[in-house]
Design a protein around this motif. Sequence first.
Motif, PDB file in Angstrom:
ATOM      1  N   GLY A 260     -46.034  28.960 -57.665  1.00 57.54           N
ATOM      2  CA  GLY A 260     -47.085  29.781 -58.261  1.00 57.54           C
ATOM      3  C   GLY A 260     -46.869  31.266 -58.093  1.00 57.54           C
ATOM      4  O   GLY A 260     -47.822  32.043 -57.956  1.00 57.54           O
ATOM      5  N   ILE A 261     -45.636  31.685 -58.103  1.00 58.04           N
ATOM      6  CA  ILE A 261     -45.293  33.091 -57.874  1.00 58.04           C
ATOM      7  C   ILE A 261     -45.711  33.952 -59.066  1.00 58.04           C
ATOM      8  O   ILE A 261     -45.661  33.528 -60.209  1.00 58.04           O
ATOM      9  N   TRP A 262     -46.097  35.179 -58.767  1.00 56.73           N
ATOM     10  CA  TRP A 262     -46.208  36.215 -59.789  1.00 56.73           C
ATOM     11  C   TRP A 262     -44.914  37.020 -59.738  1.00 56.73           C
ATOM     12  O   TRP A 262     -44.497  37.460 -58.664  1.00 56.73           O
ATOM     13  N   TYR A 263     -44.293  37.208 -60.884  1.00 63.00           N
ATOM     14  CA  TYR A 263     -43.039  37.954 -60.937  1.00 63.00           C
ATOM     15  C   TYR A 263     -43.236  39.213 -61.774  1.00 63.00           C
ATOM     16  O   TYR A 263     -43.622  39.135 -62.949  1.00 63.00           O
ATOM     17  N   GLY A 264     -42.948  40.340 -61.184  1.00 65.26           N
ATOM     18  CA  GLY A 264     -43.098  41.622 -61.858  1.00 65.26           C
ATOM     19  C   GLY A 264     -41.828  42.424 -61.821  1.00 65.26           C
ATOM     20  O   GLY A 264     -41.676  43.339 -61.012  1.00 65.26           O
ATOM     21  N   PRO A 265     -40.865  42.086 -62.669  1.00 67.57           N
ATOM     22  CA  PRO A 265     -39.607  42.839 -62.673  1.00 67.57           C
ATOM     23  C   PRO A 265     -39.833  44.283 -63.097  1.00 67.57           C
ATOM     24  O   PRO A 265     -40.738  44.589 -63.867  1.00 67.57           O
ATOM     25  N   ALA A 266     -39.011  45.162 -62.563  1.00 66.75           N
ATOM     26  CA  ALA A 266     -39.113  46.583 -62.919  1.00 66.75           C
ATOM     27  C   ALA A 266     -38.562  46.781 -64.323  1.00 66.75           C
ATOM     28  O   ALA A 266     -37.357  46.826 -64.526  1.00 66.75           O
ATOM     29  N   SER A 267     -39.440  46.893 -65.289  1.00 70.50           N
ATOM     30  CA  SER A 267     -39.003  46.994 -66.684  1.00 70.50           C
ATOM     31  C   SER A 267     -38.787  48.428 -67.134  1.00 70.50           C
ATOM     32  O   SER A 267     -38.184  48.675 -68.184  1.00 70.50           O
ATOM     33  N   LEU A 268     -39.264  49.402 -66.357  1.00 61.17           N
ATOM     34  CA  LEU A 268     -39.179  50.812 -66.753  1.00 61.17           C
ATOM     35  C   LEU A 268     -38.075  51.518 -65.990  1.00 61.17           C
ATOM     36  O   LEU A 268     -37.981  51.403 -64.767  1.00 61.17           O
ATOM     37  N   ASN A 269     -37.230  52.270 -66.690  1.00 56.51           N
ATOM     38  CA  ASN A 269     -36.230  53.052 -65.972  1.00 56.51           C
ATOM     39  C   ASN A 269     -36.884  54.290 -65.372  1.00 56.51           C
ATOM     40  O   ASN A 269     -37.977  54.692 -65.784  1.00 56.51           O
TER      41      ASN A 269
ATOM     42  N   GLU B 162     -40.211  28.726 -60.642  1.00 59.21           N
ATOM     43  CA  GLU B 162     -41.265  28.747 -59.623  1.00 59.21           C
ATOM     44  C   GLU B 162     -42.341  29.786 -59.910  1.00 59.21           C
ATOM     45  O   GLU B 162     -43.208  30.023 -59.084  1.00 59.21           O
ATOM     46  N   THR B 163     -42.278  30.414 -61.082  1.00 60.05           N
ATOM     47  CA  THR B 163     -43.190  31.512 -61.376  1.00 60.05           C
ATOM     48  C   THR B 163     -44.317  31.066 -62.280  1.00 60.05           C
ATOM     49  O   THR B 163     -44.090  30.364 -63.258  1.00 60.05           O
ATOM     50  N   ALA B 164     -45.508  31.495 -61.952  1.00 56.97           N
ATOM     51  CA  ALA B 164     -46.686  31.139 -62.739  1.00 56.97           C
ATOM     52  C   ALA B 164     -47.187  32.274 -63.607  1.00 56.97           C
ATOM     53  O   ALA B 164     -47.820  32.035 -64.625  1.00 56.97           O
ATOM     54  N   VAL B 165     -46.921  33.514 -63.202  1.00 63.38           N
ATOM     55  CA  VAL B 165     -47.524  34.664 -63.871  1.00 63.38           C
ATOM     56  C   VAL B 165     -46.477  35.753 -64.069  1.00 63.38           C
ATOM     57  O   VAL B 165     -45.716  36.069 -63.146  1.00 63.38           O
ATOM     58  N   PHE B 166     -46.447  36.298 -65.258  1.00 60.38           N
ATOM     59  CA  PHE B 166     -45.610  37.454 -65.571  1.00 60.38           C
ATOM     60  C   PHE B 166     -46.488  38.695 -65.519  1.00 60.38           C
ATOM     61  O   PHE B 166     -47.496  38.781 -66.213  1.00 60.38           O
ATOM     62  N   LYS B 167     -46.097  39.657 -64.693  1.00 60.89           N
ATOM     63  CA  LYS B 167     -46.922  40.835 -64.482  1.00 60.89           C
ATOM     64  C   LYS B 167     -46.236  42.084 -65.012  1.00 60.89           C
ATOM     65  O   LYS B 167     -45.042  42.284 -64.820  1.00 60.89           O
ATOM     66  N   GLN B 168     -47.014  42.914 -65.672  1.00 59.34           N
ATOM     67  CA  GLN B 168     -46.509  44.166 -66.242  1.00 59.34           C
ATOM     68  C   GLN B 168     -47.445  45.316 -65.870  1.00 59.34           C
ATOM     69  O   GLN B 168     -48.611  45.107 -65.560  1.00 59.34           O
ATOM     70  N   PHE B 169     -46.918  46.529 -65.944  1.00 60.70           N
ATOM     71  CA  PHE B 169     -47.763  47.719 -65.874  1.00 60.70           C
ATOM     72  C   PHE B 169     -48.278  48.027 -67.272  1.00 60.70           C
ATOM     73  O   PHE B 169     -47.536  47.939 -68.255  1.00 60.70           O
TER      74      PHE B 169
END
Length: 401
Positions: free
Chosen positions: A57-66, A92-99
Motif C-alpha cells: 500500500g505504498i504511496w510513490y512520489g517520484p521527483a518529476s520536476l527538474n 507494491e504501490t497503491a497511490v501515485f502522488k504528484q505536486f
Amino acid sequence: MSRRDKNFGWGCLVAGLALAGVLTGCGPKESEQRAGSRSETLNQVGQTESVRDSGLGIWYGPASLNTVTRGIRDDFLGQFTDIGNWPTVYGETAVFKQFIESLGGTKYSDEELKQLATFTREAGLKCAFEIGALRWDPKLYGEGSGAKYAAQEIKVLQRWVDAGGTVDFLSTDHAVMWNVGLCLQGAKPMAPYVKDPDWRIVMDEVVISLSMIHEAFPNAKIGMIESLGYFSVGENYTTTDPLCIYPIDLEEFLSTAKQKLGERGVELDHLHIDFSYQDCRYDGRNEKRLDFGRIMAAEGIVKSIGLDSGMIINAFDDMSYVGSNTVQEQEKAQNAAERSASAVDNTLEYFDGYVAAGGEPDTWILQRWQPYPDVTGPETVRDTDMGVSRLLVNKLKRLEE
C-alpha cells in the motif's frame, strides 16, 4: 529543519506519489527485464482491487520536476508510464502522488497529461496531490485569502480531472506554517503586511480553502503535511528555529485542525510526517547521531487523535544540503552521479534508523523533491529515483516476512 521550513521562496508546490498493482509470477531475474506490452501488463497486475490492497500500500512520489527550470524531467513520462522500468515498486504501490505545481502552466501539454492520467486510470491507481491550500504574497493575504487561493487550486486540479485523472487524496504542504514562516523567518517577505501572525487565524483561512476544495472534489480524502521543525512535540522537542518561530504544540495544532474542519463537514484523514534525514541529523547534532525522537513522538500523537500516520522517506545528498536547503540549481551539476549515490546512501540510512527507532506508520510514502537522484529510472539501476525506491520496497518486504 526541512526544505519546507527554510525554502520559502519556492512558490506553489506540487506533489507526486505512487501507484498500485501486483506483478505476479516475476522472479528476481524477470523483474529486471522489460515487461511485455503496457496493456498486457496492466491486465496482469490490475485485475482486482483486493489484490492491490493485499500489498504494502505504498504511496510513490517520484521527483518529476527538474531543479533547473522546474519543468518536467525529460525522462519522467516515458519511464513512468512503462512499468517494465519499475515492476517491483509498481507491484507494491497503491497511490501515485504528484505536486500540484506539475499541473500548472505548460509543464505538461494536454496530450502528455492525458497520457499520464490514462496510465493511472487503466492501472487502477489512486492519485494524490500535494497542494498549497494557502500561499500568501503581497497581493493575497489575510481575511478572504483562503477562498481566493482555493479558487486558483480548484482550477488547476480540474485540468487533471478533465484529462481523465482522479483526485483521491489531497495533502496540504504545511499550509499554516508556510505563511507564518513568511512573516517570521528568513527575509520575512510578509512581515510588512502581517505582524505577529496567529497560527489559529491562519488556520481559519486554510480551513475555508480546504472546505471549498473538498466541495469541488468530494471523493478526495483530506490530509496535512506539516514540517515538524516548526513545532513543540512531546516533552523534549521544541521548534528547531526558536529565535524566529514561537513554539506551537503539535497535538493542539492537529486537534484544532481536525475540529475546525469537522465543523465544516470535512474529515481530516491523515498527517504525513515531513522530517527528513538532515533534520534528524540536526536534532542529534550534539551527540553526532540521527535523532528520531521527534518523529516517534509525533507519530504517537497522530495515532492518538485518530489520524492515519504517514512517513515520508527521503534525504538530500550531502552536497545539496549545506545548512539550508539548496533546491533550485542554476545548471546541471557535473558531479550528478556522485550526488545521486550520496542521496541514495542517506535515504537508506534514514529508513534503517527510523525502523530501528520503532517507526511503524500506517502509510509509507516514498516521495522525492530533492534534486538527486536526477534520473527517474529504471529500478534496476541503484542510483535512480526508481532504484532507491526498489531498495526501500525490498526492505519493507523483508520487514513483513
